[in-house]
Design a protein around this motif. Structure first.
Motif, PDB file in Angstrom:
ATOM      1  N   VAL A  67       0.863  -1.177   0.000  1.00  0.00           N
ATOM      2  CA  VAL A  67       0.000   0.000   0.000  1.00  0.00           C
ATOM      3  C   VAL A  67       0.895   1.221   0.000  1.00  0.00           C
ATOM      4  O   VAL A  67       1.773   1.361   0.845  1.00  0.00           O
ATOM      5  CB  VAL A  67      -0.908   0.026   1.247  1.00  0.00           C
TER       6      VAL A  67
ATOM      7  N   SER B  62     -11.361  11.760   0.590  1.00  0.00           N
ATOM      8  CA  SER B  62     -11.792  10.890  -0.508  1.00  0.00           C
ATOM      9  C   SER B  62     -12.241   9.532   0.028  1.00  0.00           C
ATOM     10  O   SER B  62     -11.836   9.126   1.133  1.00  0.00           O
ATOM     11  CB  SER B  62     -10.647  10.704  -1.497  1.00  0.00           C
ATOM     12  N   PRO B  63     -13.066   8.795  -0.721  1.00  0.00           N
ATOM     13  CA  PRO B  63     -13.483   7.454  -0.294  1.00  0.00           C
ATOM     14  C   PRO B  63     -12.298   6.532  -0.052  1.00  0.00           C
ATOM     15  O   PRO B  63     -12.318   5.704   0.860  1.00  0.00           O
ATOM     16  CB  PRO B  63     -14.347   6.965  -1.459  1.00  0.00           C
ATOM     17  N   GLU B  64     -11.231   6.698  -0.869  1.00  0.00           N
ATOM     18  CA  GLU B  64     -10.043   5.863  -0.697  1.00  0.00           C
ATOM     19  C   GLU B  64      -9.359   6.158   0.638  1.00  0.00           C
ATOM     20  O   GLU B  64      -8.923   5.245   1.341  1.00  0.00           O
ATOM     21  CB  GLU B  64      -9.062   6.091  -1.852  1.00  0.00           C
ATOM     22  N   ALA B  65      -9.289   7.469   0.992  1.00  0.00           N
ATOM     23  CA  ALA B  65      -8.665   7.849   2.255  1.00  0.00           C
ATOM     24  C   ALA B  65      -9.476   7.326   3.436  1.00  0.00           C
ATOM     25  O   ALA B  65      -8.926   6.840   4.425  1.00  0.00           O
ATOM     26  CB  ALA B  65      -8.517   9.368   2.337  1.00  0.00           C
TER      27      ALA B  65
ATOM     28  N   ALA C 236     -11.494   4.696   3.435  1.00  0.00           N
ATOM     29  CA  ALA C 236     -11.356   3.240   3.495  1.00  0.00           C
ATOM     30  C   ALA C 236     -10.017   2.834   4.099  1.00  0.00           C
ATOM     31  O   ALA C 236      -9.939   1.912   4.919  1.00  0.00           O
ATOM     32  CB  ALA C 236     -11.498   2.657   2.092  1.00  0.00           C
ATOM     33  N   LEU C 237      -8.944   3.544   3.690  1.00  0.00           N
ATOM     34  CA  LEU C 237      -7.620   3.245   4.237  1.00  0.00           C
ATOM     35  C   LEU C 237      -7.572   3.549   5.721  1.00  0.00           C
ATOM     36  O   LEU C 237      -7.017   2.774   6.517  1.00  0.00           O
ATOM     37  CB  LEU C 237      -6.559   4.070   3.507  1.00  0.00           C
TER      38      LEU C 237
ATOM     39  N   TYR D 223      -9.300   0.850   7.625  1.00  0.00           N
ATOM     40  CA  TYR D 223      -8.461  -0.349   7.665  1.00  0.00           C
ATOM     41  C   TYR D 223      -7.393  -0.222   8.751  1.00  0.00           C
ATOM     42  O   TYR D 223      -7.153  -1.151   9.520  1.00  0.00           O
ATOM     43  CB  TYR D 223      -7.805  -0.560   6.302  1.00  0.00           C
TER      44      TYR D 223
END
Length: 237
Positions: A5, A35-38, A40-41, A44
């Motif tokens: 990652v 952002s959705p990616e941020a 989600a990360l 996690y």
């Protein structure tokens, strides 16, 4: 994880609650436009708190391929890839002693948190700056004098320092200890590679413009292209 990652400028900042593992866990990002990616990360990483440890590896464009070496040695890739970016800031001060407090402010502004530890060379060392770090409860490791290349580390003398020792003298003793010396030594791999890459790999050794405003613009361009090259190589290499 099947692949690494890449964390590019991830600023962890949020509302803190007790995680139950003796440390603070941040459950909500401060940035409402993340952002959705941020998001989600971040979720996690939160799920990992107190359960697992993520392995990581600093990426550099020289020497061996660290990821391939780790994969060959352990059979797995590191979960997190680190990369060094540079923040361009003009400084007309003859010495860097006046820049300690402003730089701490920049770190807090960019990351959303006050640094817990700080490494700095001898240009930042003064009684006033060390007093500032104490006031802010920042664990500082600041060189008290220049050390010649290849010169062996000063050994830590036995016994306590004399009563009334200055902050600089106490810092010098701190860096003479094995723990202090090992922590400060990390500065060589965290800070210095950026300048080696700019000066040696890219051949940039002098300013081409004249006048402070033009030089500031030129340096900002150098820093921006340095960061863009880092991201390009990480994504497309």
């Amino acid at each position: 994880m099947g692949k690494s990652v890449i964390l590019l400028l991830v600023l962890v900042s949020g509302t803190g609650v007790d995680s139950g593992f003796g440390q603070t866990s941040y459950k909500k990002l401060d940035n409402p436009d993340a952002s959705p990616e941020a998001v989600a990360l971040y979720k996690y990483l939160q799920d990992m708190v107190g359960k697992k440890i993520l392995s990581g590896q600093m990426w550099a464009p020289w020497g061996i391929d660290e990821e391939e070496y780790i994969l060959k040695t352990t059979g797995k890739l590191p979960a997190v890839k680190g990369v060094d970016f540079i923040h361009g800031k003009d400084n007309q001060d003859e010495v860097r002693r006046e820049q300690m407090e402003p730089m701490v402010g920049i770190i807090k502004k960019q990351s959303g948190k006050k640094p817990k530890e700080l490494l700095a060379d001898s240009g930042y060392c003064s009684e006033q700056n060390l007093k500032y770090l104490e006031k802010k409860k920042i664990d500082g490791y600041v060189a008290t004098h220049r050390q010649k290349h290849g010169q062996p580390r000063e050994t830590c003398k036995r016994g306590p320092l004399p009563r009334g020792s200055t902050r600089v003298e106490r810092m010098n003793r701190k860096l003479q200890t094995r723990a202090g010396a090992n922590i400060y030594a990390a500065r060589k791999s965290i800070v210095e590679p950026v300048f080696g890459q700019i000066k040696h790999a890219r051949g940039y050794r002098r300013f081409l413009m004249r006048g402070i405003e033009k030089v500031k613009a030129e340096w900002a361009l150098v820093c921006a292209t340095h960061n863009i090259l880092k991201m390009y190589r990480l994504i497309y290499s």
